[in-house]
Design a protein around this motif. Structure first.
Motif, PDB file in Angstrom:
ATOM      1  N   ARG A  49       0.845  -1.207   0.000  1.00 48.67           N
ATOM      2  CA  ARG A  49       0.000   0.000   0.000  1.00 48.67           C
ATOM      3  C   ARG A  49       0.878   1.254   0.000  1.00 48.67           C
ATOM      4  NH1 ARG A  49      -2.364  -3.691  -0.882  1.00 48.67           N
ATOM      5  NH2 ARG A  49      -2.338  -2.658  -2.859  1.00 48.67           N
ATOM      6  N   GLU A  54      -0.570   4.806  -1.734  1.00 51.00           N
ATOM      7  CA  GLU A  54      -1.834   4.991  -1.021  1.00 51.00           C
ATOM      8  C   GLU A  54      -1.624   5.544   0.387  1.00 51.00           C
ATOM      9  OE1 GLU A  54      -4.334   1.485  -1.209  1.00 51.00           O
ATOM     10  OE2 GLU A  54      -3.470   0.981  -3.161  1.00 51.00           O
ATOM     11  N   TYR A  55      -0.468   5.262   0.961  1.00 57.60           N
ATOM     12  CA  TYR A  55      -0.142   5.709   2.312  1.00 57.60           C
ATOM     13  C   TYR A  55       1.311   6.147   2.336  1.00 57.60           C
ATOM     14  CZ  TYR A  55      -4.435   3.370   3.782  1.00 57.60           C
ATOM     15  OH  TYR A  55      -5.740   2.990   3.920  1.00 57.60           O
ATOM     16  N   VAL A  61      -0.948   2.874   7.353  1.00 58.67           N
ATOM     17  CA  VAL A  61      -1.826   1.774   6.936  1.00 58.67           C
ATOM     18  C   VAL A  61      -2.489   1.151   8.160  1.00 58.67           C
ATOM     19  CG1 VAL A  61      -1.946  -0.486   5.802  1.00 58.67           C
ATOM     20  CG2 VAL A  61      -0.417   1.285   4.895  1.00 58.67           C
TER      21      VAL A  61
END
Length: 110
Positions: A49, A54-55, A61
């Motif tokens: 991720r 995304e992070y 996360v």
């Protein structure tokens, strides 16, 4: 039966069915853990991720996952409470009476 929308009036619904205990005060954690170990599959998932953008970090996360889990638990508790109120398991009280009772149960002076 009291609907969840009736709460805006002069009386509010106090959820406290007979099979539940008294209100509980929160007990502070004196030594919270700052480091956790994830199983390899979850570590790899979290790192993916981060690599996907995304992070910013694995900690982000994990934080997001815990926040989502917390919200799901709160939604489930709210749904249960509303269903029990709709089933007639709640009582009506005024905000002042409710605050006095809760304060007394957690050991605060009114």
């Amino acid at each position: 039966m009291l609907s969840p929308h009736a709460v805006a009036g002069l009386t509010i619904a106090k959820f406290r069915p007979k099979d539940r205990g008294n209100y509980q005060a929160r007990v502070p954690v004196t030594n919270p853990a700052r480091t956790i170990e994830l199983p390899e599959d979850l570590q790899a998932f979290a790192e993916e991720r981060v690599r996907a953008g995304e992070y910013a970090s694995v900690a982000d996360v994990v934080r997001d996952a815990l926040e989502q889990k917390k919200l799901a638990a709160l939604r489930a508790a709210l749904d249960t409470g509303i269903a029990e109120l709709d089933a007639g398991l709640g009582v009506e009280t005024t905000p002042g009476e409710l605050m006095a009772e809760v304060s007394a149960e957690v050991g605060l002076e009114p």
